[in-house]
Write a protein that holds these residues in place. Structure first.
Motif, PDB file in Angstrom:
ATOM      1  N   HIS A   8       1.775   5.935  11.304  1.00  0.00           N
ATOM      2  CA  HIS A   8       2.748   6.776  12.008  1.00  0.00           C
ATOM      3  C   HIS A   8       3.581   5.975  13.010  1.00  0.00           C
ATOM      4  N   GLY A   9       3.214   4.756  13.283  1.00  0.00           N
ATOM      5  CA  GLY A   9       3.884   4.003  14.349  1.00  0.00           C
ATOM      6  C   GLY A   9       4.873   3.000  13.782  1.00  0.00           C
ATOM      7  N   SER A  10       6.008   3.491  13.309  1.00  0.00           N
ATOM      8  CA  SER A  10       6.987   2.561  12.744  1.00  0.00           C
ATOM      9  C   SER A  10       7.587   1.675  13.829  1.00  0.00           C
ATOM     10  N   PRO A  11       7.718   0.388  13.556  1.00  0.00           N
ATOM     11  CA  PRO A  11       8.364  -0.485  14.540  1.00  0.00           C
ATOM     12  C   PRO A  11       9.851  -0.180  14.689  1.00  0.00           C
ATOM     13  N   LEU A  12      10.388   0.647  13.769  1.00  0.00           N
ATOM     14  CA  LEU A  12      11.821   0.979  13.839  1.00  0.00           C
ATOM     15  C   LEU A  12      12.070   2.303  14.566  1.00  0.00           C
ATOM     16  N   ALA A  13      11.020   2.985  15.024  1.00  0.00           N
ATOM     17  CA  ALA A  13      11.182   4.333  15.591  1.00  0.00           C
ATOM     18  C   ALA A  13      11.848   4.308  16.960  1.00  0.00           C
ATOM     19  N   VAL A  64       5.309  -4.752   7.223  1.00  0.00           N
ATOM     20  CA  VAL A  64       4.744  -3.606   7.941  1.00  0.00           C
ATOM     21  C   VAL A  64       4.857  -2.383   7.037  1.00  0.00           C
ATOM     22  N   PHE A  65       3.716  -1.777   6.702  1.00  0.00           N
ATOM     23  CA  PHE A  65       3.702  -0.561   5.886  1.00  0.00           C
ATOM     24  C   PHE A  65       3.611   0.647   6.808  1.00  0.00           C
ATOM     25  N   THR A  66       4.590   1.530   6.726  1.00  0.00           N
ATOM     26  CA  THR A  66       4.568   2.738   7.551  1.00  0.00           C
ATOM     27  C   THR A  66       4.997   3.923   6.687  1.00  0.00           C
ATOM     28  N   ARG A  67       4.593   5.136   7.078  1.00  0.00           N
ATOM     29  CA  ARG A  67       4.863   6.300   6.214  1.00  0.00           C
ATOM     30  C   ARG A  67       6.343   6.686   6.267  1.00  0.00           C
ATOM     31  N   ARG A  68       6.882   6.998   5.120  1.00  0.00           N
ATOM     32  CA  ARG A  68       8.277   7.468   5.061  1.00  0.00           C
ATOM     33  C   ARG A  68       8.355   8.869   5.674  1.00  0.00           C
ATOM     34  N   ASP A  69       9.125   9.031   6.767  1.00  0.00           N
ATOM     35  CA  ASP A  69       9.239  10.351   7.397  1.00  0.00           C
ATOM     36  C   ASP A  69      10.675  10.867   7.363  1.00  0.00           C
ATOM     37  N   PRO A 115      13.852  11.190   4.153  1.00  0.00           N
ATOM     38  CA  PRO A 115      14.184  10.848   2.755  1.00  0.00           C
ATOM     39  C   PRO A 115      15.284   9.798   2.644  1.00  0.00           C
ATOM     40  N   HIS A 116      16.060   9.608   3.710  1.00  0.00           N
ATOM     41  CA  HIS A 116      17.199   8.673   3.630  1.00  0.00           C
ATOM     42  C   HIS A 116      16.820   7.228   3.945  1.00  0.00           C
ATOM     43  N   LEU A 117      15.570   7.008   4.342  1.00  0.00           N
ATOM     44  CA  LEU A 117      15.178   5.627   4.677  1.00  0.00           C
ATOM     45  C   LEU A 117      15.110   4.787   3.412  1.00  0.00           C
ATOM     46  N   PRO A 118      15.624   3.554   3.447  1.00  0.00           N
ATOM     47  CA  PRO A 118      15.470   2.680   2.276  1.00  0.00           C
ATOM     48  C   PRO A 118      14.006   2.293   2.121  1.00  0.00           C
ATOM     49  N   GLU A 119      13.629   1.862   0.909  1.00  0.00           N
ATOM     50  CA  GLU A 119      12.224   1.516   0.711  1.00  0.00           C
ATOM     51  C   GLU A 119      11.831   0.319   1.585  1.00  0.00           C
ATOM     52  N   ARG A 120      12.725  -0.656   1.679  1.00  0.00           N
ATOM     53  CA  ARG A 120      12.429  -1.848   2.475  1.00  0.00           C
ATOM     54  C   ARG A 120      13.537  -2.085   3.480  1.00  0.00           C
ATOM     55  N   MET A 121      13.175  -2.446   4.696  1.00  0.00           N
ATOM     56  CA  MET A 121      14.184  -2.740   5.727  1.00  0.00           C
ATOM     57  C   MET A 121      13.736  -3.958   6.520  1.00  0.00           C
ATOM     58  N   HIS A 133       8.710   1.469   3.728  1.00  0.00           N
ATOM     59  CA  HIS A 133       8.472   2.898   3.924  1.00  0.00           C
ATOM     60  C   HIS A 133       7.688   3.447   2.740  1.00  0.00           C
ATOM     61  N   VAL A 134       6.461   3.859   3.017  1.00  0.00           N
ATOM     62  CA  VAL A 134       5.525   4.282   1.977  1.00  0.00           C
ATOM     63  C   VAL A 134       5.640   5.796   1.777  1.00  0.00           C
ATOM     64  N   SER A 135       5.841   6.212   0.516  1.00  0.00           N
ATOM     65  CA  SER A 135       5.894   7.657   0.243  1.00  0.00           C
ATOM     66  C   SER A 135       4.473   8.200   0.156  1.00  0.00           C
ATOM     67  N   ALA A 136       4.132   9.029   1.115  1.00  0.00           N
ATOM     68  CA  ALA A 136       2.800   9.660   1.151  1.00  0.00           C
ATOM     69  C   ALA A 136       2.971  10.965   1.915  1.00  0.00           C
ATOM     70  N   GLY A 137       2.991  12.065   1.182  1.00  0.00           N
ATOM     71  CA  GLY A 137       3.258  13.357   1.827  1.00  0.00           C
ATOM     72  C   GLY A 137       4.751  13.568   1.984  1.00  0.00           C
ATOM     73  N   PRO A 138       5.139  14.714   2.572  1.00  0.00           N
ATOM     74  CA  PRO A 138       6.564  15.040   2.693  1.00  0.00           C
ATOM     75  C   PRO A 138       7.322  13.972   3.491  1.00  0.00           C
ATOM     76  N   ALA A 139       8.559  13.671   3.033  1.00  0.00           N
ATOM     77  CA  ALA A 139       9.385  12.672   3.732  1.00  0.00           C
ATOM     78  C   ALA A 139      10.057  13.329   4.931  1.00  0.00           C
ATOM     79  N   SER A 140       9.237  13.767   5.877  1.00  0.00           N
ATOM     80  CA  SER A 140       9.752  14.416   7.088  1.00  0.00           C
ATOM     81  C   SER A 140       8.789  14.089   8.229  1.00  0.00           C
ATOM     82  N   ALA A 141       9.243  14.334   9.458  1.00  0.00           N
ATOM     83  CA  ALA A 141       8.389  14.037  10.613  1.00  0.00           C
ATOM     84  C   ALA A 141       7.213  15.014  10.634  1.00  0.00           C
TER      85      ALA A 141
END
Ligand code: UDP
Length: 412
Positions: free
Chosen positions: A9-14, A44-49, A51-57, A67-75
């Motif tokens: 849950h702790g994306s370095p890009l948040a 860094v593997f973090t959950r995609r929250d 839908p517009h995030l690219p897979e890799r940044m 950005h790992v797809s696991a569960g809804p792509a929302s906060a």
């Protein structure tokens, strides 16, 4: 080395300051950048929250965020993420089968659950897992009781992560003892404090203008356990009109700050206490803007009920601002009572008011605490050298404290 950071849950890009975005995000970003600066490849593997995030940044040279797809792509609040960890682990296992890392470092207990699940599968490469908890459920439950919204499974899964990881990196000595009580062998625990970016946080540079003779400040997430309410009550106990309180952080930026439920809660308290005219809520302040805001404070007050580490006091000290801190968790290790600030008991507004009064009454003493704080902040600095500091790493002038008062130079 090729290093996989897992920070579900702790994306370095948040954006920082909201309920679930604070020190873990800062630490993962800074640690990854520092490892990359030493020549390692970090993912860094973090959950995609979203839908517009690219897979890799890219985060910075040598660090990529996936950005790992696991569960809804929302906060989703972090306490509701456990059901998505099996899917998160599946994606980690896929990635590691395709491209094996030399080391995995997971952050927060749920990342540990996913990382150990993925790394211990028979068909994934055998990779050592280091784990940092950032917070412990057992401590949270002790202080928050029934207000703790952690999933019930945390009580069993968290110690299992501690026992299953190859090494556990505690961020303060208090945490190390909690881990031993959870059954983690002390031989597998190392205490490695978080660092502070002294390229960003240092005493020299632009400073915001105060609106009163004195300014005290709190910085961070506005969740109740951070104790901002206690600081507002302390301001009322001071019964002075020449001290303002600036509150940085929350779930909104400056323009929408009034919509933040935590700001509304704290603003109501300030009104009840008769100090609303002395309190300003800034909302989220960006990393680059924060140092000028911190420099404008006479004191930073950190009043959490408990604190796994607490990067804010390090940032304040590195900026040359003394800290009034509750004597809990990581703040016991970082703030040196009588040298870089003052320790007070938790949940004690009178103690904060007394400390603030005494410190503001002695400008010479305050400046001395600030200089010592800058030297200590320098010692914790992550200007490419990391922690612990070594005397040979001192370049002189790195903390702007000068000469023998530089803790890194003195090897303290
Ligand atoms: N922070 C920030 N802007 C804000 C609020 C917080 O940059 O508006 C940063 C703060 O400077 C610190 C981090 O968020 O680097 C909070 O970390 P800390 O360890 O103090 O608390 P945590 O959030 O981990 O409980």
């Amino acid at each position: 080395m090729r290093i996989s950071m897992v920070s579900e849950h702790g994306s370095p890009l948040a954006t920082l300051g909201g309920v679930d975005a604070g020190g873990q995000n800062v630490h993962v970003a800074a640690l990854s950048a520092a490892l990359a600066a030493r020549g390692h490849d970090v993912t860094v593997f973090t959950r995609r929250d979203d839908p517009h995030l690219p897979e890799r940044m890219p985060l910075c040279p040598g660090v990529e965020v996936v950005h790992v797809s696991a569960g809804p792509a929302s906060a989703i609040p972090k306490d509701d993420l456990l059901p998505y960890m099996p899917a998160f682990a599946d994606r980690l296992a896929d990635a590691w089968r395709a491209d094996a890392p030399d080391l995995v470092h997971s952050h927060f207990w749920m990342s540990g659950v996913a990382a150990l699940d993925a790394a211990r599968r028979p068909d994934t490469p055998d990779v050592p897992v280091a784990h940092t908890f950032h917070a412990l459920g057992v401590v949270k439950r002790r202080h928050q009781g029934l207000d703790d919204t952690s999933p019930v499974d945390r009580a069993a899964l968290e110690p299992a992560v501690g026992r299953g990881a190859d090494t556990v990196v505690a961020t303060c000595s208090d945490e190390a003892f909690e881990l031993i009580r959870l059954g983690v062998p002390s031989s597998r625990i190392s205490v490695v404090p978080c660092g502070v970016d002294t390229d960003l946080f240092h005493p020299e540079g632009s400073t915001e203008t105060k609106t009163r003779a004195h300014r005290i400040m709190t910085i961070g997430r506005l969740v109740p356990r951070k104790g901002v309410g206690t600081v507002i009550t302390a301001l009322a106990r001071l019964a002075r009109d020449d001290i303002e309180l600036v509150v940085v952080g929350g779930s909104r930026g400056a323009e929408q700050v009034a919509d933040d439920p935590d700001v509304q809660r704290l603003a109501a308290l300030a009104r009840d206490e008769g100090v609303a005219h002395l309190v300003s809520f800034r909302g989220q302040v960006s990393r680059t803007e924060l140092p000028a805001v911190v420099r404008s404070a006479d004191l930073v007050v950190c009043a959490p009920w408990y604190e796994p580490f607490g990067i804010v006091p390090l940032e304040a000290m590195a900026t040359g601002v003394p800290v009034v801190a509750t004597a809990v968790g990581g703040l016991i290790d970082t703030v040196v009572h009588g040298t870089t600030g003052v320790h007070v008991p938790p949940r004690d507004a009178d103690a904060i008011a007394t400390a603030v009064t005494a410190l503001l009454a002695d400008p010479g003493g305050l400046a001395k605490l600030g200089r010592a704080g800058a030297a200590r902040g320098c010692a914790a600095g992550t200007r490419g050298t990391g922690w612990p500091p070594t005397p040979s790493a001192c370049t002189g002038g790195c903390c702007r404290a000068g000469g023998s008062s530089c803790a890194r130079r003195a090897g303290r």
